[in-house]
Motif scaffolding. Structure first.
Motif, short mmCIF file in Angstrom:
data_model
loop_
_atom_site.label_atom_id
_atom_site.label_comp_id
_atom_site.label_asym_id
_atom_site.label_seq_id
_atom_site.Cartn_x
_atom_site.Cartn_y
_atom_site.Cartn_z
N GLN A 29 0.84 -1.18 0.00
CA GLN A 29 0.00 0.00 0.00
C GLN A 29 0.88 1.24 0.00
OE1 GLN A 29 -3.53 0.09 0.55
NE2 GLN A 29 -3.85 -2.09 0.89
N CYS A 42 -3.71 4.77 -1.65
CA CYS A 42 -3.81 4.10 -2.95
C CYS A 42 -5.19 3.49 -3.16
CB CYS A 42 -2.71 3.06 -3.12
SG CYS A 42 -2.70 1.76 -1.88
N GLY A 43 -5.90 3.19 -2.09
CA GLY A 43 -7.25 2.67 -2.22
C GLY A 43 -7.34 1.21 -2.60
N GLN A 44 -6.22 0.57 -2.79
CA GLN A 44 -6.20 -0.85 -3.11
C GLN A 44 -4.84 -1.41 -2.70
OE1 GLN A 44 -6.55 -0.50 -7.44
NE2 GLN A 44 -4.51 -1.36 -7.64
N GLY A 45 -4.76 -2.71 -2.55
CA GLY A 45 -3.49 -3.34 -2.25
C GLY A 45 -2.85 -3.87 -3.52
N CYS A 77 3.23 -1.27 -6.65
CA CYS A 77 2.88 -0.18 -5.74
C CYS A 77 3.68 1.07 -6.09
CB CYS A 77 3.13 -0.61 -4.30
SG CYS A 77 2.57 0.57 -3.06
N SER A 84 2.40 2.80 -9.15
CA SER A 84 1.20 3.62 -8.92
C SER A 84 1.59 4.96 -8.30
CB SER A 84 0.17 2.87 -8.08
OG SER A 84 0.54 2.82 -6.73
N GLY A 123 -13.34 2.79 -4.20
CA GLY A 123 -13.64 2.04 -5.41
C GLY A 123 -12.96 2.55 -6.65
N GLN A 133 -9.55 2.66 -9.12
CA GLN A 133 -8.33 1.92 -9.42
C GLN A 133 -7.48 2.71 -10.37
OE1 GLN A 133 -8.89 -2.06 -10.75
NE2 GLN A 133 -10.31 -2.56 -9.13
#
Length: 78
Positions: A16, A30-33, A40, A43, A74, A76
């Motif tokens: 993350q 980041c809102g996601q793993g 990572c 991103s 939600g 990505q």
């Protein structure tokens, strides 16, 4: 002190990132793993690239999926 991206592995083993202000306050996540550290970091690079181009979109009445405590849900990175 300047803002910093903190990169870490969460309790579920996913990578993350958090963007933290100089005072340590979380400004973005980041809102996601991610399954690996390299994804990572990619991103983080993506956010660094597109953030200067981002415009502010002021919402009169955000829907429940738009904001929750200042974090986007939600979403990505593609």
């Amino acid at each position: 002190m300047t803002p910093v991206f903190k990169i870490f592995m969460d309790s579920q083993g996913a990578w993350q990132w958090q963007l933290r202000a100089a005072d340590g306050q979380v400004m973005a996540t980041c809102g996601q793993g991610f399954t690996d550290q390299q994804s990572c970091l990619k991103s983080v690079d993506f956010v660094r690239t597109v953030a200067p181009l981002a415009q502010a979109d002021i919402l009169d009445s955000p829907g429940t999926n738009e904001m929750d405590g200042g974090e986007f849900l939600g979403r990505q990175l593609t």
